[in-house]
Design a protein around this motif. Sequence first.
Motif, mmCIF file in Angstrom:
data_model
loop_
_atom_site.group_PDB
_atom_site.id
_atom_site.type_symbol
_atom_site.label_atom_id
_atom_site.label_comp_id
_atom_site.label_asym_id
_atom_site.label_seq_id
_atom_site.Cartn_x
_atom_site.Cartn_y
_atom_site.Cartn_z
ATOM 1 N N LYS A 36 -53.556 46.845 -135.350
ATOM 2 C CA LYS A 36 -53.727 47.419 -134.379
ATOM 3 C C LYS A 36 -52.496 47.932 -133.541
ATOM 4 O O LYS A 36 -52.564 49.119 -133.034
ATOM 5 C CB LYS A 36 -54.421 46.583 -133.368
ATOM 6 C CG LYS A 36 -54.976 47.038 -131.970
ATOM 7 C CD LYS A 36 -56.103 48.233 -132.222
ATOM 8 C CE LYS A 36 -56.836 48.449 -131.010
ATOM 9 N NZ LYS A 36 -55.955 48.936 -129.921
ATOM 10 N N SER A 37 -51.318 47.318 -133.567
ATOM 11 C CA SER A 37 -50.338 47.752 -132.884
ATOM 12 C C SER A 37 -49.641 48.853 -133.754
ATOM 13 O O SER A 37 -49.081 50.047 -133.092
ATOM 14 C CB SER A 37 -49.049 46.828 -133.100
ATOM 15 O OG SER A 37 -48.692 46.486 -134.158
ATOM 16 N N GLU A 43 -51.588 51.022 -135.697
ATOM 17 C CA GLU A 43 -52.718 52.172 -135.284
ATOM 18 C C GLU A 43 -52.429 52.757 -133.919
ATOM 19 O O GLU A 43 -52.536 54.275 -133.781
ATOM 20 C CB GLU A 43 -53.928 51.726 -135.121
ATOM 21 C CG GLU A 43 -54.280 51.064 -136.803
ATOM 22 C CD GLU A 43 -55.682 50.380 -136.824
ATOM 23 O OE1 GLU A 43 -56.198 50.546 -137.865
ATOM 24 O OE2 GLU A 43 -56.035 50.112 -135.596
ATOM 25 N N ASP A 44 -52.153 52.097 -132.914
ATOM 26 C CA ASP A 44 -51.868 52.797 -131.573
ATOM 27 C C ASP A 44 -50.759 53.496 -131.583
ATOM 28 O O ASP A 44 -50.515 54.541 -130.796
ATOM 29 C CB ASP A 44 -51.850 51.355 -130.494
ATOM 30 C CG ASP A 44 -52.955 50.625 -130.192
ATOM 31 O OD1 ASP A 44 -54.125 51.318 -130.511
ATOM 32 O OD2 ASP A 44 -52.948 49.511 -129.806
ATOM 33 N N LYS A 45 -49.621 53.099 -132.188
ATOM 34 C CA LYS A 45 -48.357 53.969 -132.336
ATOM 35 C C LYS A 45 -48.889 55.304 -133.066
ATOM 36 O O LYS A 45 -48.285 56.407 -132.688
ATOM 37 C CB LYS A 45 -47.236 53.462 -132.870
ATOM 38 C CG LYS A 45 -46.779 52.253 -132.149
ATOM 39 C CD LYS A 45 -45.673 51.428 -132.907
ATOM 40 C CE LYS A 45 -45.196 50.094 -131.930
ATOM 41 N NZ LYS A 45 -44.300 49.434 -132.579
ATOM 42 N N LYS A 46 -49.273 55.357 -134.025
ATOM 43 C CA LYS A 46 -49.492 56.255 -135.024
ATOM 44 C C LYS A 46 -50.970 57.140 -134.814
ATOM 45 O O LYS A 46 -50.931 58.053 -135.358
ATOM 46 C CB LYS A 46 -49.903 55.818 -136.456
ATOM 47 C CG LYS A 46 -48.638 54.892 -136.893
ATOM 48 C CD LYS A 46 -47.435 55.769 -137.432
ATOM 49 C CE LYS A 46 -46.076 55.220 -137.896
ATOM 50 N NZ LYS A 46 -45.109 56.131 -138.411
ATOM 51 N N LYS A 47 -51.624 56.645 -133.815
ATOM 52 C CA LYS A 47 -52.981 57.332 -133.500
ATOM 53 C C LYS A 47 -53.829 57.599 -134.595
ATOM 54 O O LYS A 47 -54.356 58.544 -134.702
ATOM 55 C CB LYS A 47 -52.635 58.889 -132.719
ATOM 56 C CG LYS A 47 -51.500 58.778 -131.682
ATOM 57 C CD LYS A 47 -52.246 57.718 -130.479
ATOM 58 C CE LYS A 47 -50.975 57.740 -129.360
ATOM 59 N NZ LYS A 47 -51.389 56.734 -128.171
ATOM 60 N N GLU A 48 -53.950 56.544 -135.298
ATOM 61 C CA GLU A 48 -54.737 56.369 -136.810
ATOM 62 C C GLU A 48 -55.445 55.201 -136.776
ATOM 63 O O GLU A 48 -55.266 54.363 -135.866
ATOM 64 C CB GLU A 48 -53.834 56.561 -137.896
ATOM 65 C CG GLU A 48 -52.942 57.816 -138.142
ATOM 66 C CD GLU A 48 -53.836 58.845 -138.779
ATOM 67 O OE1 GLU A 48 -55.102 58.890 -138.890
ATOM 68 O OE2 GLU A 48 -53.328 59.895 -139.089
ATOM 69 N N TYR A 49 -56.601 55.573 -137.621
ATOM 70 C CA TYR A 49 -57.266 54.036 -137.989
ATOM 71 C C TYR A 49 -57.355 53.611 -139.205
ATOM 72 O O TYR A 49 -57.456 54.629 -140.128
ATOM 73 C CB TYR A 49 -58.738 54.310 -137.347
ATOM 74 C CG TYR A 49 -59.428 52.834 -137.231
ATOM 75 C CD1 TYR A 49 -59.389 52.160 -136.253
ATOM 76 C CD2 TYR A 49 -60.594 52.649 -138.283
ATOM 77 C CE1 TYR A 49 -60.193 50.828 -136.338
ATOM 78 C CE2 TYR A 49 -61.426 51.606 -138.418
ATOM 79 C CZ TYR A 49 -61.138 50.565 -137.233
ATOM 80 O OH TYR A 49 -61.997 49.669 -137.315
ATOM 81 N N ASN A 71 -55.794 56.316 -143.618
ATOM 82 C CA ASN A 71 -56.867 56.210 -142.888
ATOM 83 C C ASN A 71 -58.163 56.832 -143.987
ATOM 84 O O ASN A 71 -58.010 56.734 -145.009
ATOM 85 C CB ASN A 71 -56.593 57.648 -142.055
ATOM 86 C CG ASN A 71 -56.328 59.023 -142.678
ATOM 87 O OD1 ASN A 71 -56.732 59.082 -143.782
ATOM 88 N ND2 ASN A 71 -55.595 59.823 -142.067
#
Length: 397
Positions: free
Chosen positions: A199-200, A202-208, A230
Motif C-alpha cells: 500500500k505504501s 502504491e500510494d507513492k506510485k499512484k498504481e494498484y 498493474n
Amino acid sequence: MSRVICSHDKCTGCAACRDVCPKQCITMQPDDLDALHSVVDDSICINCGLCEKTCPNNRELSYKLPHKVWAAWSNDSGVRRTSASGGIACELYRYWIKNGGVATGVVYYRDEGCHFILLENESDIKAVQNSKYTFSDTAGIYKVVKQKLQTGISVLFIGVPCQVAGLYGFLKKEYDNLTTVDIICHGMPPATYLEQHIKSIEDKKKEYTHQLFFRDPKYYTYTFTFTLKNNNGKEFYNKKVLTRDNYQLGYHRALIYRENCYSCNYARKERISDLTIGDFSGLGRFAPFEYDKHNVSCILENTDKGAALLKKLKGALSKYERPVSEAFDVEKQLKSPSEKHSGRSIFEKVYHKTRNYELASNAALKEEKNRAVKTAIILKTKVFLYNILVLLHIKKK
C-alpha cells in the motif's frame, strides 16, 4: 477467561484448531504484532477439547531422517525458468493431476492475500508457482483435503512444515492416498506487513497491484527480485534482495517473522513430510557438480512413499544424488531456527506504538539500509571504472 489451546510463543497460526471445531467458535485474531492466533468464543464453546488434541504443539509428531538428498530440476525449460528453484513442485502437481489426484497450493491476490486453494486441473498450477514470502491462510483447506481422502481421491499436500503438521493433527490418522511435501522455510511474517508495504508503494506510485513476484522470472528467479505490476502488466516497482526495500530486507534478514519462527519445531534435519523441497544453497560444496547451479532444487527423500513418487517422475526430472552434508551442513533451516535480527526489539517497540510497518522497519533497518546504499555506490563505481578500462583498452588497440 478464553481457552488457551497452546503457548502463544509456539503457535504457528496453522489454524487446524479453527477447522476442527464442531461449533465454529474459534477465529484467528491478530496479536499486538499482527500475527494471527486462535481465539475461542467461550459463549459457544462446549469444552470438547478437540482443538487442544488437534494442535501440533500438543501432539507427538513423527519425524523421519531423510534417506537421500537429490539435486533436481524440471526437464521443461519453461517451468525451470519461471519457478523459484528447479520447478519440482510444478512437476509434482503436473504428475498428480494427470493421474486423477488433487493437490494444494498457495495463491496471492491483492485483495485476499495469500491463501490455500485446491488444484484440480493443470491450468490451476500457474497461479501457485513462485515463492510467497508471507503468511498463508489455511482457511478450510484441511476440511477439503479430508473430504477428498475419505472419498478415495489421492491428495498431494504441499505447504511449509507447520502447515503439514496442522494437517496431520486435523486428520488424526494415516491415509494411503495422501502424500505430503514440506517446503524448507525460513519464517512467516504476518500478512499485514506485506499489505502495508505494498500500500505504501502504491500510494507513492499512484498504481494498484494486480500481480506480485518475490522472485520475478524476468530478472531470473535466483536474483530474488521483488516486483509489482498493474492490471495492464506494467511493472511499477522492482527491488533486488538486500537492497533498500523494507520488505526484502525485513524478510531475508529475519526481522519480521512470527515469534514462533524463532523457536521453530521443524527447523531440523528430521522431517515430517514424505518429501522436502527448497533451494540448494550448498550445492557443489562437498562434491563436484558439473551442471548449472542456478534454478536447482534440493529434494530430501524422507519416506518410501516419497521415494516411490520421485521414481514415477523419472521422465520429467533430472536428478542427481548428492552428499547429505551439502544439505544439512549448509542450509541453516535444516539445523536450527532463524535467529532474530539485532533490530527486532526496535521493530517491536515502534510497531506496538504505531502499528505502522514502514515506520517500524525503517527504525530497525536504519543501519542495514545505510550499508546497502554504500555497497550500491561501491558496486556502481567498480562497474564505472571497469567500463573506462575497457574503453581505454579498445582505444589502445
